[in-house]
Write a protein that holds these residues in place. Structure first.
Motif, PDB file in Angstrom:
ATOM      1  N   ARG A  77      26.538  39.044 -20.435  1.00 49.98           N
ATOM      2  CA  ARG A  77      26.518  37.622 -20.781  1.00 49.98           C
ATOM      3  C   ARG A  77      26.243  36.769 -19.539  1.00 49.98           C
ATOM      4  N   PHE A  78      25.635  35.592 -19.765  1.00 46.17           N
ATOM      5  CA  PHE A  78      25.407  34.659 -18.670  1.00 46.17           C
ATOM      6  C   PHE A  78      25.518  33.233 -19.191  1.00 46.17           C
ATOM      7  N   SER A  79      25.727  32.299 -18.269  1.00 45.72           N
ATOM      8  CA  SER A  79      25.745  30.881 -18.637  1.00 45.72           C
ATOM      9  C   SER A  79      25.223  30.047 -17.479  1.00 45.72           C
ATOM     10  N   VAL A  80      24.610  28.919 -17.826  1.00 49.35           N
ATOM     11  CA  VAL A  80      24.157  27.925 -16.848  1.00 49.35           C
ATOM     12  C   VAL A  80      24.689  26.584 -17.339  1.00 49.35           C
ATOM     13  N   ASP A  81      25.560  25.958 -16.550  1.00 42.51           N
ATOM     14  CA  ASP A  81      26.159  24.691 -16.958  1.00 42.51           C
ATOM     15  C   ASP A  81      25.153  23.553 -16.842  1.00 42.51           C
ATOM     16  N   GLN A  82      25.417  22.504 -17.630  1.00 43.48           N
ATOM     17  CA  GLN A  82      24.575  21.311 -17.634  1.00 43.48           C
ATOM     18  C   GLN A  82      25.429  20.121 -17.235  1.00 43.48           C
ATOM     19  N   PHE A 132      11.919  33.552 -16.042  1.00 45.70           N
ATOM     20  CA  PHE A 132      11.858  34.978 -15.711  1.00 45.70           C
ATOM     21  C   PHE A 132      10.439  35.497 -15.501  1.00 45.70           C
ATOM     22  N   ASP A 133       9.450  34.847 -16.104  1.00 50.55           N
ATOM     23  CA  ASP A 133       8.073  35.349 -16.066  1.00 50.55           C
ATOM     24  C   ASP A 133       8.069  36.825 -16.480  1.00 50.55           C
ATOM     25  N   ALA A 134       8.632  37.055 -17.676  1.00 49.01           N
ATOM     26  CA  ALA A 134       8.914  38.417 -18.134  1.00 49.01           C
ATOM     27  C   ALA A 134       7.669  39.268 -18.327  1.00 49.01           C
ATOM     28  N   ASP A 135       6.529  38.666 -18.612  1.00 50.50           N
ATOM     29  CA  ASP A 135       5.301  39.462 -18.744  1.00 50.50           C
ATOM     30  C   ASP A 135       4.880  40.050 -17.398  1.00 50.50           C
ATOM     31  N   ALA A 136       4.980  39.252 -16.351  1.00 52.39           N
ATOM     32  CA  ALA A 136       4.581  39.713 -15.014  1.00 52.39           C
ATOM     33  C   ALA A 136       5.676  40.536 -14.337  1.00 52.39           C
ATOM     34  N   TYR A 137       6.938  40.213 -14.631  1.00 55.07           N
ATOM     35  CA  TYR A 137       8.072  40.887 -14.003  1.00 55.07           C
ATOM     36  C   TYR A 137       9.029  41.361 -15.102  1.00 55.07           C
ATOM     37  N   ASP A 176      14.421  27.699 -10.530  1.00 54.32           N
ATOM     38  CA  ASP A 176      15.260  26.499 -10.511  1.00 54.32           C
ATOM     39  C   ASP A 176      14.682  25.335 -11.311  1.00 54.32           C
ATOM     40  N   VAL A 177      13.819  25.626 -12.263  1.00 61.88           N
ATOM     41  CA  VAL A 177      13.308  24.583 -13.152  1.00 61.88           C
ATOM     42  C   VAL A 177      14.484  23.926 -13.872  1.00 61.88           C
ATOM     43  N   GLY A 178      14.426  22.599 -14.018  1.00 58.34           N
ATOM     44  CA  GLY A 178      15.484  21.884 -14.734  1.00 58.34           C
ATOM     45  C   GLY A 178      16.631  21.402 -13.884  1.00 58.34           C
ATOM     46  N   THR A 179      16.655  21.764 -12.586  1.00 58.98           N
ATOM     47  CA  THR A 179      17.714  21.243 -11.729  1.00 58.98           C
ATOM     48  C   THR A 179      17.352  19.805 -11.355  1.00 58.98           C
ATOM     49  N   PRO A 180      18.292  18.917 -11.205  1.00 61.10           N
ATOM     50  CA  PRO A 180      19.734  19.166 -11.195  1.00 61.10           C
ATOM     51  C   PRO A 180      20.420  19.016 -12.559  1.00 61.10           C
ATOM     52  N   ILE A 181      19.669  18.732 -13.622  1.00 63.07           N
ATOM     53  CA  ILE A 181      20.322  18.583 -14.932  1.00 63.07           C
ATOM     54  C   ILE A 181      21.028  19.875 -15.317  1.00 63.07           C
ATOM     55  N   TYR A 182      20.329  20.988 -15.151  1.00 63.24           N
ATOM     56  CA  TYR A 182      20.961  22.298 -15.297  1.00 63.24           C
ATOM     57  C   TYR A 182      21.319  22.782 -13.899  1.00 63.24           C
ATOM     58  N   ASN A 202      28.251  35.037  -9.484  1.00 64.53           N
ATOM     59  CA  ASN A 202      27.402  33.842  -9.553  1.00 64.53           C
ATOM     60  C   ASN A 202      26.135  34.093  -8.745  1.00 64.53           C
ATOM     61  N   VAL A 203      25.001  33.755  -9.352  1.00 65.47           N
ATOM     62  CA  VAL A 203      23.701  33.940  -8.712  1.00 65.47           C
ATOM     63  C   VAL A 203      22.988  32.595  -8.669  1.00 65.47           C
ATOM     64  N   TYR A 204      22.496  32.217  -7.496  1.00 65.99           N
ATOM     65  CA  TYR A 204      21.732  30.977  -7.355  1.00 65.99           C
ATOM     66  C   TYR A 204      20.290  31.227  -7.800  1.00 65.99           C
ATOM     67  N   ARG A 205      19.889  30.581  -8.881  1.00 66.94           N
ATOM     68  CA  ARG A 205      18.569  30.859  -9.452  1.00 66.94           C
ATOM     69  C   ARG A 205      17.421  30.364  -8.576  1.00 66.94           C
ATOM     70  N   SER A 206      17.681  29.375  -7.719  1.00 68.80           N
ATOM     71  CA  SER A 206      16.622  28.872  -6.837  1.00 68.80           C
ATOM     72  C   SER A 206      16.112  29.949  -5.889  1.00 68.80           C
ATOM     73  N   ARG A 207      16.961  30.921  -5.544  1.00 71.14           N
ATOM     74  CA  ARG A 207      16.539  32.010  -4.649  1.00 71.14           C
ATOM     75  C   ARG A 207      15.392  32.820  -5.246  1.00 71.14           C
ATOM     76  N   TYR A 208      15.291  32.794  -6.579  1.00 72.50           N
ATOM     77  CA  TYR A 208      14.306  33.619  -7.277  1.00 72.50           C
ATOM     78  C   TYR A 208      13.223  32.764  -7.949  1.00 72.50           C
ATOM     79  N   ARG A 209      13.058  31.531  -7.454  1.00 73.96           N
ATOM     80  CA  ARG A 209      12.063  30.593  -8.000  1.00 73.96           C
ATOM     81  C   ARG A 209      12.263  30.381  -9.510  1.00 73.96           C
TER      82      ARG A 209
END
Length: 194
Positions: A45-50, A105-110, A173-179, A164-171
């Motif tokens: 499970r995972f969550s990203v607060d807003q 995630f760019d799941a098709d490429a990765y 971070d779309v939607g920050t700072p709202i998410y 906790n994982v910082y999503r910006s490290r993995y490019r």
């Protein structure tokens, strides 16, 4: 008596389907020693607060992993874990499509996100910390997860794994700072002895 503390993997996320009443707590390290496959009954499970409340709550339904508990030294134990971003589930089709897209995630490429342990440190009778390298979107960073033993029997072992994982490290971070930038993982991992 030395106790086993951990195993994942992260990398990381319901309930363990095996009744925990059938498990004993904190086995001796020699009892728990061996190689385990991560069971499909595990929950990732995972969550990203807003900002202002709410956010994204989801899980991954496809993953694989293996860990080895060393019978003499917990710090010699190893963990490898893979999750498949195409399997992300949020109960909202639009959000799932967005998370799979090149914006996140760019799941098709990765098609995989992987975690490989580099260090395991026991912190209590039934707890440990696992350091390792997480790779997502072709980018690798060191991450850390906390592990708590939930139960053990002759053939199965169960852990709760958080981190906790910082999503910006993995490019991602779309939607920050709202998410918020932090992805919180809460995983129930069941291992089946091989």
């Amino acid at each position: 008596m030395r106790h086993v503390a951990l195993m994942v993997a992260s990398l990381a996320l319901g309930q363990i389907l095996l009744p925990l009443a059938a498990f004993s707590k904190a086995p001796a390290l020699s009892q728990a020693a061996g190689t385990y496959e991560v069971s499909g009954t595990s929950q990732i499970r995972f969550s990203v607060d807003q900002i202002g409340g709410g956010g994204i709550n989801g899980r991954f339904t496809k993953f694989s992993g293996r860990f080895r508990i060393d019978g003499r030294r917990i710090d010699a134990s190893t963990i490898s874990f893979t999750l498949y971003p195409q399997s992300v589930s949020t109960q909202e089709r639009r959000m799932e499509d967005f998370l799979r897209s090149s914006a996140v995630f760019d799941a098709d490429a990765y098609p995989t996100v992987t975690f490989r342990s580099t260090a395991v440190r026991q912190t209590g009778d039934d707890t440990a910390v696992v350091d390792g390298m997480l790779t997502a979107r072709g980018i690798t960073h060191r991450e850390q997860f906390s592990v708590r033993l939930q139960g053990f029997n002759r053939n199965d072992i169960a852990f709760n794994v958080t981190g906790n994982v910082y999503r910006s490290r993995y490019r991602m971070d779309v939607g920050t700072p709202i998410y918020l930038n932090v992805v919180k993982f809460d995983m129930d991992i069941r291992g089946v002895r091989q």
